[in-house]
Design a protein around this motif. Structure first.
Motif: not given
Length: 187
Positions: A140-143, A148-172
């Motif tokens: 593959l050799k796929y970079p 991982t974003l840490t977000v507090a919702d309106p009630s105060g709950q702290v949660t982590d949201k993770s996602f992956e991006m390709t290099i072109p998506q990251f550049k954007n």
């Protein structure tokens, strides 16, 4: 929730109440129930994060409603008692103490209430990775970038949201952040 509150030791319950008051006062972005739940479990109490999150939501509603109605400490405790509350004695004592010490400071302006409907960004972490191979593809050799974003919702709950991006998506993504930064500099 009252049955689960009975399980929580008084010191942890007090810490939860204080964090909720601080969140309602906009001093902290949210309550880290995952971390608090882990500490409670380490002390030998069996409680899951979902139950602790429900308790946090109930307490947040209780304190914000009491602030909106300008309740004194005695009015709050009387209301809890007259509502057929099955809260344990230690919980009512903690609520009384925390409300007496810090409750009056809760800002309940219309602007603050309207802002509370949106979550709050707490932290962001990222890492660069390379997928070398898989069971269906030898090379593959796929970079990629994992964010991982840490977000507090309106009630105060702290949660982590993770996602992956390709290099072109990251550049954007990066380009958009630079645009935001340049616009913020003009403000």
């Amino acid at each position: 929730a009252a049955d689960k509150i009975r399980l929580i030791p008084q010191d942890f319950f007090a810490e939860l109440c204080e964090q909720i008051i601080q969140h309602l006062n906009h001093k902290i972005p949210g309550v880290n129930t995952a971390e608090l739940c882990q500490r409670i479990q380490t002390s030998g109490v069996e409680i899951n994060i979902g139950d602790l999150a429900k308790i946090a939501n109930v307490l947040s509603f209780l304190f914000s409603t009491a602030a909106r109605n300008n309740l004194s400490t005695e009015e709050l405790v009387t209301t809890l008692g007259s509502a057929g509350s099955t809260l344990p004695k230690h919980a009512i004592q903690v609520i009384r103490h925390v409300w007496n010490e810090q409750g009056k400071a809760i800002a309940v302006s219309e602007d603050a209430r309207n802002m509370a409907t949106v979550g709050q960004f707490v932290d962001m972490k990222w890492k660069l990775g390379v997928a070398m191979s898989s069971d269906t593809c030898r090379s593959l050799k796929y970079p990629y970038v994992t964010v991982t974003l840490t977000v507090a919702d309106p009630s105060g709950q702290v949660t982590d949201k993770s996602f992956e991006m390709t290099i072109p998506q990251f550049k954007n993504f990066f380009r958009q952040f630079k645009e935001m930064a340049s616009v913020l500099e003009t403000v």
